[in-house]
Write a protein that holds these residues in place. Sequence first.
Motif, PDB file in Angstrom:
ATOM      1  N   ALA A   9     -51.272  53.856 -27.388  1.00 52.15           N
ATOM      2  CA  ALA A   9     -51.404  53.537 -25.958  1.00 52.15           C
ATOM      3  C   ALA A   9     -52.430  54.475 -25.328  1.00 52.15           C
ATOM      4  O   ALA A   9     -53.234  54.062 -24.499  1.00 52.15           O
ATOM      5  CB  ALA A   9     -50.051  53.684 -25.289  1.00 52.15           C
ATOM      6  N   TYR A  10     -52.413  55.737 -25.763  1.00 58.60           N
ATOM      7  CA  TYR A  10     -53.359  56.683 -25.177  1.00 58.60           C
ATOM      8  C   TYR A  10     -54.801  56.275 -25.464  1.00 58.60           C
ATOM      9  O   TYR A  10     -55.677  56.353 -24.596  1.00 58.60           O
ATOM     10  CB  TYR A  10     -53.082  58.101 -25.697  1.00 58.60           C
ATOM     11  N   MET A  11     -55.065  55.815 -26.694  1.00 56.96           N
ATOM     12  CA  MET A  11     -56.443  55.461 -27.040  1.00 56.96           C
ATOM     13  C   MET A  11     -56.947  54.272 -26.228  1.00 56.96           C
ATOM     14  O   MET A  11     -58.151  54.083 -26.065  1.00 56.96           O
ATOM     15  CB  MET A  11     -56.548  55.165 -28.540  1.00 56.96           C
ATOM     16  N   GLU A  12     -55.998  53.472 -25.697  1.00 58.65           N
ATOM     17  CA  GLU A  12     -56.412  52.348 -24.847  1.00 58.65           C
ATOM     18  C   GLU A  12     -57.185  52.835 -23.628  1.00 58.65           C
ATOM     19  O   GLU A  12     -57.968  52.092 -23.044  1.00 58.65           O
ATOM     20  CB  GLU A  12     -55.184  51.546 -24.369  1.00 58.65           C
ATOM     21  N   VAL A  13     -56.932  54.080 -23.243  1.00 56.07           N
ATOM     22  CA  VAL A  13     -57.648  54.643 -22.091  1.00 56.07           C
ATOM     23  C   VAL A  13     -59.159  54.551 -22.323  1.00 56.07           C
ATOM     24  O   VAL A  13     -59.938  54.306 -21.410  1.00 56.07           O
ATOM     25  CB  VAL A  13     -57.237  56.127 -21.870  1.00 56.07           C
ATOM     26  N   PHE A  14     -59.566  54.707 -23.587  1.00 56.05           N
ATOM     27  CA  PHE A  14     -61.008  54.772 -23.885  1.00 56.05           C
ATOM     28  C   PHE A  14     -61.621  53.413 -24.212  1.00 56.05           C
ATOM     29  O   PHE A  14     -62.830  53.310 -24.367  1.00 56.05           O
ATOM     30  CB  PHE A  14     -61.243  55.734 -25.064  1.00 56.05           C
ATOM     31  N   THR A  15     -60.773  52.379 -24.340  1.00 52.23           N
ATOM     32  CA  THR A  15     -61.265  51.081 -24.819  1.00 52.23           C
ATOM     33  C   THR A  15     -62.527  50.590 -24.111  1.00 52.23           C
ATOM     34  O   THR A  15     -63.464  50.167 -24.777  1.00 52.23           O
ATOM     35  CB  THR A  15     -60.140  50.025 -24.732  1.00 52.23           C
ATOM     36  N   PRO A  16     -62.585  50.605 -22.760  1.00 52.97           N
ATOM     37  CA  PRO A  16     -63.765  49.986 -22.136  1.00 52.97           C
ATOM     38  C   PRO A  16     -65.021  50.850 -22.171  1.00 52.97           C
ATOM     39  O   PRO A  16     -66.066  50.413 -21.681  1.00 52.97           O
ATOM     40  CB  PRO A  16     -63.317  49.767 -20.688  1.00 52.97           C
ATOM     41  N   PHE A  17     -64.922  52.059 -22.721  1.00 51.20           N
ATOM     42  CA  PHE A  17     -66.049  52.974 -22.600  1.00 51.20           C
ATOM     43  C   PHE A  17     -66.872  53.048 -23.899  1.00 51.20           C
ATOM     44  O   PHE A  17     -66.304  53.085 -24.997  1.00 51.20           O
ATOM     45  CB  PHE A  17     -65.554  54.377 -22.218  1.00 51.20           C
ATOM     46  N   SER A  18     -68.190  53.107 -23.728  1.00 54.66           N
ATOM     47  CA  SER A  18     -69.090  53.237 -24.891  1.00 54.66           C
ATOM     48  C   SER A  18     -69.089  54.697 -25.355  1.00 54.66           C
ATOM     49  O   SER A  18     -68.592  55.590 -24.649  1.00 54.66           O
ATOM     50  CB  SER A  18     -70.505  52.829 -24.486  1.00 54.66           C
ATOM     51  N   ASP A  19     -69.704  54.947 -26.527  1.00 55.01           N
ATOM     52  CA  ASP A  19     -69.818  56.324 -27.020  1.00 55.01           C
ATOM     53  C   ASP A  19     -70.569  57.198 -26.012  1.00 55.01           C
ATOM     54  O   ASP A  19     -70.222  58.359 -25.794  1.00 55.01           O
ATOM     55  CB  ASP A  19     -70.563  56.355 -28.362  1.00 55.01           C
ATOM     56  N   GLU A  20     -71.596  56.590 -25.401  1.00 53.36           N
ATOM     57  CA  GLU A  20     -72.377  57.369 -24.429  1.00 53.36           C
ATOM     58  C   GLU A  20     -71.509  57.710 -23.208  1.00 53.36           C
ATOM     59  O   GLU A  20     -71.538  58.838 -22.695  1.00 53.36           O
ATOM     60  CB  GLU A  20     -73.603  56.542 -23.999  1.00 53.36           C
ATOM     61  N   LEU A 110     -68.219  56.393 -13.271  1.00 55.58           N
ATOM     62  CA  LEU A 110     -67.593  56.472 -14.595  1.00 55.58           C
ATOM     63  C   LEU A 110     -66.340  57.354 -14.540  1.00 55.58           C
ATOM     64  O   LEU A 110     -65.285  57.007 -15.063  1.00 55.58           O
ATOM     65  CB  LEU A 110     -68.620  57.067 -15.569  1.00 55.58           C
ATOM     66  N   TRP A 111     -66.441  58.479 -13.866  1.00 52.59           N
ATOM     67  CA  TRP A 111     -65.316  59.426 -13.766  1.00 52.59           C
ATOM     68  C   TRP A 111     -64.132  58.779 -13.040  1.00 52.59           C
ATOM     69  O   TRP A 111     -62.980  58.901 -13.459  1.00 52.59           O
ATOM     70  CB  TRP A 111     -65.790  60.695 -13.058  1.00 52.59           C
ATOM     71  N   LEU A 112     -64.410  58.037 -11.960  1.00 53.84           N
ATOM     72  CA  LEU A 112     -63.326  57.352 -11.233  1.00 53.84           C
ATOM     73  C   LEU A 112     -62.638  56.338 -12.145  1.00 53.84           C
ATOM     74  O   LEU A 112     -61.414  56.239 -12.172  1.00 53.84           O
ATOM     75  CB  LEU A 112     -63.882  56.593 -10.021  1.00 53.84           C
ATOM     76  N   ARG A 113     -63.456  55.568 -12.904  1.00 57.06           N
ATOM     77  CA  ARG A 113     -62.860  54.542 -13.783  1.00 57.06           C
ATOM     78  C   ARG A 113     -62.005  55.206 -14.862  1.00 57.06           C
ATOM     79  O   ARG A 113     -60.897  54.760 -15.156  1.00 57.06           O
ATOM     80  CB  ARG A 113     -63.961  53.691 -14.444  1.00 57.06           C
ATOM     81  N   PHE A 114     -62.491  56.295 -15.400  1.00 51.95           N
ATOM     82  CA  PHE A 114     -61.750  56.988 -16.461  1.00 51.95           C
ATOM     83  C   PHE A 114     -60.428  57.567 -15.924  1.00 51.95           C
ATOM     84  O   PHE A 114     -59.351  57.353 -16.484  1.00 51.95           O
ATOM     85  CB  PHE A 114     -62.623  58.099 -17.064  1.00 51.95           C
TER      86      PHE A 114
END
Length: 495
Positions: A9-20, A110-114
């Motif tokens: 579930a935690y990794m879902e936090v990163f799903t929409p974000f690219s490596d950059e 980006l920071w707000l979305r994260f």
Amino acid sequence: MIQEKPKSAYMEVFTPFSDEDISNIVMLKRVFECAQGDKDFAKAFAAGKFSDEQIARQKQIGVTFDLQELALCWTDDEFQSELLLCMENDDYSPPETLQTKLKEYPLLGLWLRFLSRKNRLYRATRRNIFRVPKCPPFDAWRWRRVLAARSELGYFGHYIDFPILAFELGDGCSVGCWFCAFSTQKLKTNLDYERYGAFFRDIAEGCVSLFGKHAAAMALLYYGTEPHDNPNYLDFIKDFKKVTGYATCTSTAMPLDADWLRSLIRFYREESQPWPRLSVLSKDMMNKIHDLYAPDELRDVELLMQMRENERRKVSGGRILSEHQGMKEREPGAYLDDIVPQGSIACVSGFLINTVRRDIQIVSPCYTCERWPYGYRVYDKAEFKDASDFPDVVRALIDRNMPAHPPRDAAARFRDDLLYKPTDDGFDLISPNQIHHFTGGAVHTALGNLIAQGDLTYDQLDDKLSEGGNPLLAGMAVNHLFDGGFMDELYSESR
Ligand code: SF4
């Protein structure tokens, strides 16, 4: 780059974000850490005026973007208030006015979305307090304690996930933090893994047999101890995971042993869990952390700024004990005049087990006070000899302390943090953080006064309430108080 195996579930936090995106997120995290942990940098950040030295330092610790790309932070009030809102709302999206500004400040968008995604996950975790269906008496007791903690600790009580077990793998702590809310004594000894590894695994198996795998996994392998003190801490964590199926969390105040911390980070990253968490005791320590570890290494590692000069107030318990009464000392009409300080850092509602001394305490978070200086009540305690009698000792504690209904021969008293105030048609109970109103005319007036006397058993209370009243209504009112966690449940030989 550390390899990982998604997806929790935690990794879902990163799903929409690219490596950059992720590499920018970890740099942003670092800048905000400096703004929290370094007073001079915080001042410069609030004004948007950085010295050459500060700019060079950011580069040195891996922040490659221009700090002026964050200018909304110091020029725009709307951004600052939205930053708070995005952390509190499940369906956050910035208002149109801010969206337009964010086009020129994509890093802040980006920071707000994260933050918004991360905090949504944490809120969901907090909302779903897990239950312990395998052990109904314990489950009911623990739920009463959850309600009591929320009543006493207010807002902070809703941030606790109430693990049911804590195992101390040593006696004492070597760190000696000035603010230690558990006032832990100097480290005397550790649980030796070579000699007692099997004993520990058997204890963990005992907990699974008592509470089920899922609930037993909701545990800590430290409490008034520091994980780093035990050289085999990670081996114990791995063994506990083998038995329960889950990697328990870690918080440590020893982040500068890089080999050790990296082994922990590697372990939790393989498990896709947002741990360990670091207690940062000084600005110097924060700087050393930033020098030792690259931004990406600390992607999932929260830094908790504990330096003396930090604005974040410490819980005044243990080594820095001073009693606060909160709402209890305020006049009616002035209850909400000021915030009540955080009342506890405790979280376990269940069993605190010291594996060296072989003792067990039943504990649950409460508002810190002279009587409960560590922010948890101790309801009862017992000792065990080895792993074979451990489950029986826990079962006996449950039988003695966790009745499904008010125990007939025990004293019927309000919780010790509650101030009783009779009202025109009932009574109020005032905790450090909350006012509870009980109204309903005759039953409640009599009930409140009799319980506040503090010298009747539940049986005697029933008898008194039945004299001239409705025994059914009176019984329901007593059960309501008991099930709501308002009654004192401390074990006493004489009850
Ligand atoms: S706060 Fe933790 S690390 Fe610091 S002295 Fe207390 S138990 Fe030890």
